[in-house]
Scaffold this motif. Structure first.
Motif, PDB file in Angstrom:
ATOM      1  N   TRP A  65       0.830  -1.197   0.000  1.00 53.37           N
ATOM      2  CA  TRP A  65       0.000   0.000   0.000  1.00 53.37           C
ATOM      3  C   TRP A  65       0.871   1.257   0.000  1.00 53.37           C
ATOM      4  CZ3 TRP A  65      -5.213  -0.113  -0.720  1.00 53.37           C
ATOM      5  CH2 TRP A  65      -5.801  -1.375  -0.712  1.00 53.37           C
ATOM      6  N   LYS A  66       1.549   1.477  -1.116  1.00 54.66           N
ATOM      7  CA  LYS A  66       2.389   2.666  -1.300  1.00 54.66           C
ATOM      8  C   LYS A  66       2.510   2.951  -2.788  1.00 54.66           C
ATOM      9  CE  LYS A  66       6.774   0.196  -1.401  1.00 54.66           C
ATOM     10  NZ  LYS A  66       8.049  -0.014  -0.776  1.00 54.66           N
ATOM     11  N   THR A  67       2.827   4.221  -3.100  1.00 59.58           N
ATOM     12  CA  THR A  67       3.009   4.603  -4.490  1.00 59.58           C
ATOM     13  C   THR A  67       3.669   5.966  -4.585  1.00 59.58           C
ATOM     14  OG1 THR A  67       1.902   4.895  -6.627  1.00 59.58           O
ATOM     15  CG2 THR A  67       0.696   5.660  -4.725  1.00 59.58           C
ATOM     16  N   ILE A  72      -2.938 -11.214   2.957  1.00 57.49           N
ATOM     17  CA  ILE A  72      -3.021 -10.161   3.973  1.00 57.49           C
ATOM     18  C   ILE A  72      -3.068  -8.792   3.304  1.00 57.49           C
ATOM     19  CG2 ILE A  72      -0.536  -9.899   4.440  1.00 57.49           C
ATOM     20  CD1 ILE A  72      -3.412  -9.745   7.005  1.00 57.49           C
ATOM     21  N   ARG A  73      -2.374  -8.645   2.197  1.00 51.05           N
ATOM     22  CA  ARG A  73      -2.398  -7.382   1.445  1.00 51.05           C
ATOM     23  C   ARG A  73      -3.814  -7.119   0.929  1.00 51.05           C
ATOM     24  NH1 ARG A  73       3.285  -6.815  -1.434  1.00 51.05           N
ATOM     25  NH2 ARG A  73       4.561  -7.904   0.090  1.00 51.05           N
ATOM     26  N   LEU A  77      -5.235  -5.585  -7.098  1.00 47.67           N
ATOM     27  CA  LEU A  77      -5.065  -6.298  -5.832  1.00 47.67           C
ATOM     28  C   LEU A  77      -6.373  -6.851  -5.269  1.00 47.67           C
ATOM     29  CD1 LEU A  77      -3.242  -6.998  -3.339  1.00 47.67           C
ATOM     30  CD2 LEU A  77      -3.757  -4.707  -2.494  1.00 47.67           C
ATOM     31  N   MET A  78      -7.464  -6.156  -5.489  1.00 44.36           N
ATOM     32  CA  MET A  78      -8.734  -6.589  -4.928  1.00 44.36           C
ATOM     33  C   MET A  78      -9.478  -7.560  -5.853  1.00 44.36           C
ATOM     34  SD  MET A  78      -8.365  -5.186  -2.074  1.00 44.36           S
ATOM     35  CE  MET A  78      -9.877  -5.760  -1.330  1.00 44.36           C
ATOM     36  N   PHE A  83      -1.479  -3.087  -5.855  1.00 43.73           N
ATOM     37  CA  PHE A  83      -2.014  -1.770  -5.514  1.00 43.73           C
ATOM     38  C   PHE A  83      -1.860  -0.892  -6.744  1.00 43.73           C
ATOM     39  CE2 PHE A  83      -1.271   2.557  -3.867  1.00 43.73           C
ATOM     40  CZ  PHE A  83      -2.402   2.733  -3.089  1.00 43.73           C
ATOM     41  N   LYS A  84      -2.936  -0.201  -7.122  1.00 41.09           N
ATOM     42  CA  LYS A  84      -2.921   0.577  -8.356  1.00 41.09           C
ATOM     43  C   LYS A  84      -3.331   2.025  -8.086  1.00 41.09           C
ATOM     44  CE  LYS A  84      -4.439  -1.297 -12.034  1.00 41.09           C
ATOM     45  NZ  LYS A  84      -5.159  -1.922 -13.124  1.00 41.09           N
TER      46      LYS A  84
END
Length: 191
Positions: free
Chosen positions: A80-82, A134-135, A169-170, A177-178
């Protein structure tokens, strides 16, 4: 029903009216599709301020195990970073968000925006599937729904699964994560 939809489409094909059939369902279909990527039930305890727009802080109950704490930190914060923006877990003794482990369970969160992440106790934390899970499950904690569908098709007599976006991711185990996640988080949480 499948039959009704098929009949309506067949009729429109015969009448050379497929474009109008498309237009009839287009707006509602777009709404349904987009709804898979919207945050529902956002958290009130997540902090993301315009004063420090590069960091979102989410309180997480200290799991009282260094191994589990590192598993959470290494996987959630890594995903969860970008582009200079980071999500940081703030481990506290009594935060609402927490993780539990149970035998032979399908990993889950107790609802969108929920507080309890339940993971399978028998699955090693070092396995890629567990790390991806977990992500993904943390996305539910933030309010993101699944963007895949699974159902039993009576007509085909088979389980059907659709991954709406295999890079998300979902939606998919291959997903990440996008920017769509970042923009939804920003719209919902940045104050």
């Amino acid at each position: 029903s499948f039959e009704t939809c098929s009949q309506e489409l067949d009729t429109n094909i015969i009448q050379n009216n497929v474009y109008n059939f498309y237009l009839k369902y287009k707006d509602k279909s777009e709404q349904i599709y987009q709804d898979f990527f919207n945050i529902k039930n956002p958290r009130s305890d997540a902090k993301w301020s315009k004063k420090d727009a590069s960091t979102m802080i989410v309180p997480f109950q200290n799991p009282q195990s260094e191994k589990i704490l590192l598993f959470l930190k290494n996987n959630i914060e890594d995903e969860w970073k970008t582009n200079g923006w980071n999500l940081i877990l703030d481990f506290q003794p009594s935060a609402d968000i927490h993780i539990v482990f149970k035998d032979n369970i399908t990993p889950n969160v107790n609802g969108l925006g929920g507080n309890t992440i339940t993971m399978d106790k028998k699955s090693p934390l070092s396995e890629w599937d567990v790390q991806w899970t977990i992500r993904h499950e943390f996305g539910h904690v933030l309010g993101f729904p699944d963007c895949y569908l699974e159902f039993y098709d009576e007509h085909e007599k088979a389980m059907i699964g659709y991954q709406i976006d295999t890079t998300n991711l979902m939606c998919s185990r291959a997903g990440k994560f996008k920017s769509i996640h970042f923009e939804a988080l920003k719209e919902t949480y940045l104050k």
